[in-house]
Design a protein around this motif. Structure first.
Motif, PDB file in Angstrom:
ATOM      1  N   PRO A   1     -40.006 -20.071  16.614  1.00  0.00           N
ATOM      2  CA  PRO A   1     -39.717 -19.441  15.312  1.00  0.00           C
ATOM      3  C   PRO A   1     -40.337 -20.165  14.117  1.00  0.00           C
ATOM      4  CG  PRO A   1     -37.863 -20.786  15.972  1.00  0.00           C
ATOM      5  CD  PRO A   1     -38.859 -20.880  17.109  1.00  0.00           C
ATOM      6  N   LEU A   2     -41.157 -21.188  14.392  1.00  0.00           N
ATOM      7  CA  LEU A   2     -41.719 -21.993  13.307  1.00  0.00           C
ATOM      8  C   LEU A   2     -42.491 -21.152  12.309  1.00  0.00           C
ATOM      9  CD1 LEU A   2     -42.269 -24.774  12.067  1.00  0.00           C
ATOM     10  CD2 LEU A   2     -44.210 -25.001  13.645  1.00  0.00           C
ATOM     11  N   TRP A   3     -43.259 -20.172  12.800  1.00  0.00           N
ATOM     12  CA  TRP A   3     -44.067 -19.340  11.910  1.00  0.00           C
ATOM     13  C   TRP A   3     -43.205 -18.654  10.858  1.00  0.00           C
ATOM     14  CZ3 TRP A   3     -49.337 -18.588  11.643  1.00  0.00           C
ATOM     15  CH2 TRP A   3     -49.773 -17.501  10.881  1.00  0.00           C
ATOM     16  N   ARG A   4     -42.115 -18.047  11.306  1.00  0.00           N
ATOM     17  CA  ARG A   4     -41.235 -17.348  10.370  1.00  0.00           C
ATOM     18  C   ARG A   4     -40.573 -18.321   9.400  1.00  0.00           C
ATOM     19  NH1 ARG A   4     -37.967 -12.193  12.576  1.00  0.00           N
ATOM     20  NH2 ARG A   4     -39.552 -11.238  13.883  1.00  0.00           N
ATOM     21  N   VAL A   5     -40.173 -19.474   9.898  1.00  0.00           N
ATOM     22  CA  VAL A   5     -39.532 -20.469   9.039  1.00  0.00           C
ATOM     23  C   VAL A   5     -40.479 -20.889   7.918  1.00  0.00           C
ATOM     24  CG1 VAL A   5     -38.649 -22.829   8.951  1.00  0.00           C
ATOM     25  CG2 VAL A   5     -37.955 -21.309  10.815  1.00  0.00           C
ATOM     26  N   LEU A   6     -41.734 -21.144   8.248  1.00  0.00           N
ATOM     27  CA  LEU A   6     -42.707 -21.552   7.233  1.00  0.00           C
ATOM     28  C   LEU A   6     -42.965 -20.429   6.236  1.00  0.00           C
ATOM     29  CD1 LEU A   6     -45.270 -23.612   9.352  1.00  0.00           C
ATOM     30  CD2 LEU A   6     -43.562 -24.465   7.735  1.00  0.00           C
ATOM     31  N   ASN A   7     -43.026 -19.180   6.705  1.00  0.00           N
ATOM     32  CA  ASN A   7     -43.189 -18.060   5.780  1.00  0.00           C
ATOM     33  C   ASN A   7     -42.028 -17.999   4.798  1.00  0.00           C
ATOM     34  OD1 ASN A   7     -45.658 -16.928   6.447  1.00  0.00           O
ATOM     35  ND2 ASN A   7     -44.807 -15.528   7.966  1.00  0.00           N
TER      36      ASN A   7
ATOM     37  N   THR B   1     -44.487 -11.797   9.535  1.00  0.00           N
ATOM     38  CA  THR B   1     -45.709 -11.304   8.915  1.00  0.00           C
ATOM     39  C   THR B   1     -45.906  -9.826   9.253  1.00  0.00           C
ATOM     40  OG1 THR B   1     -46.734 -13.481   9.073  1.00  0.00           O
ATOM     41  CG2 THR B   1     -48.217 -11.613   8.782  1.00  0.00           C
ATOM     42  N   PRO B   2     -46.309  -8.994   8.293  1.00  0.00           N
ATOM     43  CA  PRO B   2     -46.534  -7.572   8.579  1.00  0.00           C
ATOM     44  C   PRO B   2     -47.482  -7.381   9.757  1.00  0.00           C
ATOM     45  CG  PRO B   2     -46.635  -7.963   6.219  1.00  0.00           C
ATOM     46  CD  PRO B   2     -46.537  -9.312   6.870  1.00  0.00           C
ATOM     47  N   GLY B   3     -47.099  -6.510  10.672  1.00  0.00           N
ATOM     48  CA  GLY B   3     -47.939  -6.223  11.828  1.00  0.00           C
ATOM     49  C   GLY B   3     -47.661  -7.071  13.050  1.00  0.00           C
TER      50      GLY B   3
ATOM     51  N   LEU C   1     -52.802 -11.104  19.855  1.00  0.00           N
ATOM     52  CA  LEU C   1     -51.798 -10.598  20.791  1.00  0.00           C
ATOM     53  C   LEU C   1     -50.452 -10.318  20.133  1.00  0.00           C
ATOM     54  CD1 LEU C   1     -52.665 -12.898  23.822  1.00  0.00           C
ATOM     55  CD2 LEU C   1     -53.277 -10.489  23.508  1.00  0.00           C
ATOM     56  N   GLU C   2     -50.172 -10.981  19.033  1.00  0.00           N
ATOM     57  CA  GLU C   2     -48.908 -10.714  18.338  1.00  0.00           C
ATOM     58  C   GLU C   2     -48.896  -9.332  17.691  1.00  0.00           C
ATOM     59  OE1 GLU C   2     -51.418 -13.179  15.393  1.00  0.00           O
ATOM     60  OE2 GLU C   2     -51.073 -13.050  17.556  1.00  0.00           O
ATOM     61  N   HIS C   3     -50.083  -8.719  17.552  1.00  0.00           N
ATOM     62  CA  HIS C   3     -50.191  -7.426  16.878  1.00  0.00           C
ATOM     63  C   HIS C   3     -50.124  -6.227  17.816  1.00  0.00           C
ATOM     64  CE1 HIS C   3     -51.325  -9.065  12.931  1.00  0.00           C
ATOM     65  NE2 HIS C   3     -52.060  -9.945  13.588  1.00  0.00           N
ATOM     66  N   VAL C   4     -50.310  -6.419  19.104  1.00  0.00           N
ATOM     67  CA  VAL C   4     -50.520  -5.282  20.000  1.00  0.00           C
ATOM     68  C   VAL C   4     -49.241  -4.879  20.723  1.00  0.00           C
ATOM     69  CG1 VAL C   4     -52.934  -5.931  20.298  1.00  0.00           C
ATOM     70  CG2 VAL C   4     -51.246  -6.718  21.969  1.00  0.00           C
ATOM     71  N   PRO C   5     -49.057  -3.582  20.978  1.00  0.00           N
ATOM     72  CA  PRO C   5     -47.844  -3.133  21.672  1.00  0.00           C
ATOM     73  C   PRO C   5     -47.734  -3.656  23.105  1.00  0.00           C
ATOM     74  CG  PRO C   5     -48.870  -1.306  20.505  1.00  0.00           C
ATOM     75  CD  PRO C   5     -49.846  -2.447  20.442  1.00  0.00           C
ATOM     76  N   ASP C   6     -48.867  -3.879  23.784  1.00  0.00           N
ATOM     77  CA  ASP C   6     -48.834  -4.305  25.184  1.00  0.00           C
ATOM     78  C   ASP C   6     -49.769  -5.496  25.396  1.00  0.00           C
ATOM     79  OD1 ASP C   6     -48.668  -4.599  27.913  1.00  0.00           O
ATOM     80  OD2 ASP C   6     -48.999  -2.480  28.372  1.00  0.00           O
TER      81      ASP C   6
ATOM     82  N   ALA D   1     -40.067 -20.419   3.916  1.00  0.00           N
ATOM     83  CA  ALA D   1     -40.087 -21.598   3.054  1.00  0.00           C
ATOM     84  C   ALA D   1     -41.000 -21.396   1.853  1.00  0.00           C
ATOM     85  CB  ALA D   1     -40.519 -22.821   3.855  1.00  0.00           C
ATOM     86  N   ARG D   2     -42.042 -20.581   2.032  1.00  0.00           N
ATOM     87  CA  ARG D   2     -42.944 -20.306   0.905  1.00  0.00           C
ATOM     88  C   ARG D   2     -42.588 -18.996   0.196  1.00  0.00           C
ATOM     89  NH1 ARG D   2     -47.563 -16.997   2.044  1.00  0.00           N
ATOM     90  NH2 ARG D   2     -47.646 -16.286   4.202  1.00  0.00           N
ATOM     91  N   GLY D   3     -41.433 -18.424   0.564  1.00  0.00           N
ATOM     92  CA  GLY D   3     -40.945 -17.226  -0.113  1.00  0.00           C
ATOM     93  C   GLY D   3     -41.614 -15.946   0.310  1.00  0.00           C
ATOM     94  N   ALA D   4     -42.223 -15.932   1.503  1.00  0.00           N
ATOM     95  CA  ALA D   4     -42.963 -14.756   1.956  1.00  0.00           C
ATOM     96  C   ALA D   4     -42.156 -13.941   2.957  1.00  0.00           C
ATOM     97  CB  ALA D   4     -44.287 -15.185   2.591  1.00  0.00           C
ATOM     98  N   TYR D   5     -42.236 -12.620   2.816  1.00  0.00           N
ATOM     99  CA  TYR D   5     -41.662 -11.662   3.766  1.00  0.00           C
ATOM    100  C   TYR D   5     -40.162 -11.918   4.005  1.00  0.00           C
ATOM    101  CZ  TYR D   5     -46.689 -11.941   4.615  1.00  0.00           C
ATOM    102  OH  TYR D   5     -48.052 -12.027   4.457  1.00  0.00           O
ATOM    103  N   LEU D   6     -39.457 -12.215   2.945  1.00  0.00           N
ATOM    104  CA  LEU D   6     -38.047 -12.571   3.080  1.00  0.00           C
ATOM    105  C   LEU D   6     -37.215 -11.415   3.627  1.00  0.00           C
ATOM    106  CD1 LEU D   6     -37.517 -14.651  -0.189  1.00  0.00           C
ATOM    107  CD2 LEU D   6     -37.943 -15.476   2.141  1.00  0.00           C
ATOM    108  N   ARG D   7     -37.539 -10.185   3.229  1.00  0.00           N
ATOM    109  CA  ARG D   7     -36.776  -9.037   3.715  1.00  0.00           C
ATOM    110  C   ARG D   7     -36.901  -8.869   5.228  1.00  0.00           C
ATOM    111  NH1 ARG D   7     -37.613  -4.103  -0.679  1.00  0.00           N
ATOM    112  NH2 ARG D   7     -36.560  -5.136  -2.429  1.00  0.00           N
ATOM    113  N   ASP D   8     -38.012  -9.361   5.784  1.00  0.00           N
ATOM    114  CA  ASP D   8     -38.242  -9.275   7.237  1.00  0.00           C
ATOM    115  C   ASP D   8     -38.005 -10.616   7.914  1.00  0.00           C
ATOM    116  OD1 ASP D   8     -39.000  -6.539   7.268  1.00  0.00           O
ATOM    117  OD2 ASP D   8     -40.968  -7.093   6.478  1.00  0.00           O
ATOM    118  N   PHE D   9     -37.236 -11.474   7.256  1.00  0.00           N
ATOM    119  CA  PHE D   9     -36.888 -12.784   7.816  1.00  0.00           C
ATOM    120  C   PHE D   9     -38.141 -13.583   8.208  1.00  0.00           C
ATOM    121  CE2 PHE D   9     -33.329  -9.915   8.648  1.00  0.00           C
ATOM    122  CZ  PHE D   9     -32.311 -10.598   8.003  1.00  0.00           C
ATOM    123  N   GLY D  10     -39.149 -13.488   7.340  1.00  0.00           N
ATOM    124  CA  GLY D  10     -40.358 -14.281   7.525  1.00  0.00           C
ATOM    125  C   GLY D  10     -41.381 -13.698   8.467  1.00  0.00           C
TER     126      GLY D  10
END
Length: 204
Positions: A147-153, A166-168, A118-123, A155-164
């Motif tokens: 916001p825990l998901w983004r914080v953990l991303n 995940t693509p999509g 559901l996090e991937h779909v427009p509606d 913390a592991r240095g992932a997707y920093l330009r998008d503030f953590g």
């Protein structure tokens, strides 16, 4: 794991969480899978549709424990089709389709699932409404907990330009806001929080 008619949305897993050998990722997935099994034990589904099934990892596992038919649905993608072909089982079928327009009759399945979709779909509301239409008893769903998901991303240095982010990932829910949305489609029987997800079993 994507289920919309917007073909720009990526199909399959951005990160192979089910097959990861990273010890931290494995510990997180153990918690995810443990809570998922507990909800399945409550639901005891007789048949299932897996909306946004991706490569079909969970779909195949469910087909081994569900007595009736199990159908996985996702967008048409040659990489996914190759994965589906190698998961053949007598009660397991894969179809192409979109989550907001499922090619099934009303109440055709006992349970409709959408795990990390559901996090991937427009509606997402439209997808949940379709899932509730084709399910006679249960919705089984999970999403990243923000916001825990983004914080953990981060913390592991992932997707920093998008503030953590995940693509999509188009949608973001806290546990409370996700529950509020689910209640518009049924009664929440169990709401679990395996780190860093929210997972729910909903009676329709």
């Amino acid at each position: 794991m994507t289920v919309t008619s917007i073909t720009a949305v990526p199909t399959g897993n951005t990160y192979d969480k089910y097959g990861s050998t990273n010890p931290f990722a494995r510990r997180l997935m153990e918690g995810f899978e443990r809570d998922l099994i507990k909800l399945l034990d409550v639901a005891r589904p007789r048949s299932m549709v897996d909306v946004g099934c991706g490569e079909g990892v969970l779909t195949e596992r469910w087909a081994r424990r569900v007595p009736g038919s199990v159908v996985g649905v996702d967008l048409d993608d040659p990489k996914l089709r190759a994965e589906w072909d190698r998961r053949a089982m007598p009660n397991l079928e894969f179809r192409t389709g979109t989550g907001d327009n499922l090619p099934f009759a009303d109440r055709e399945f006992d349970t409709a699932a959408a795990m990390e979709v559901l996090e991937h779909v427009p509606d997402p509301e439209a997808v949940l409404a379709e899932m509730a239409r084709v399910a006679s008893r249960w919705l089984l769903v999970s999403v990243p907990r923000e916001p825990l998901w983004r914080v953990l991303n981060m913390a592991r240095g992932a997707y920093l330009r998008d503030f953590g982010n995940t693509p999509g990932h188009l949608n973001h829910w806290s546990k409370r806001s996700f529950a509020r949305m689910l209640r518009r489609h049924g009664e929440i029987v169990e709401l679990r929080s395996p780190l860093p997800w929210t997972m729910a079993l909903v009676s329709v």
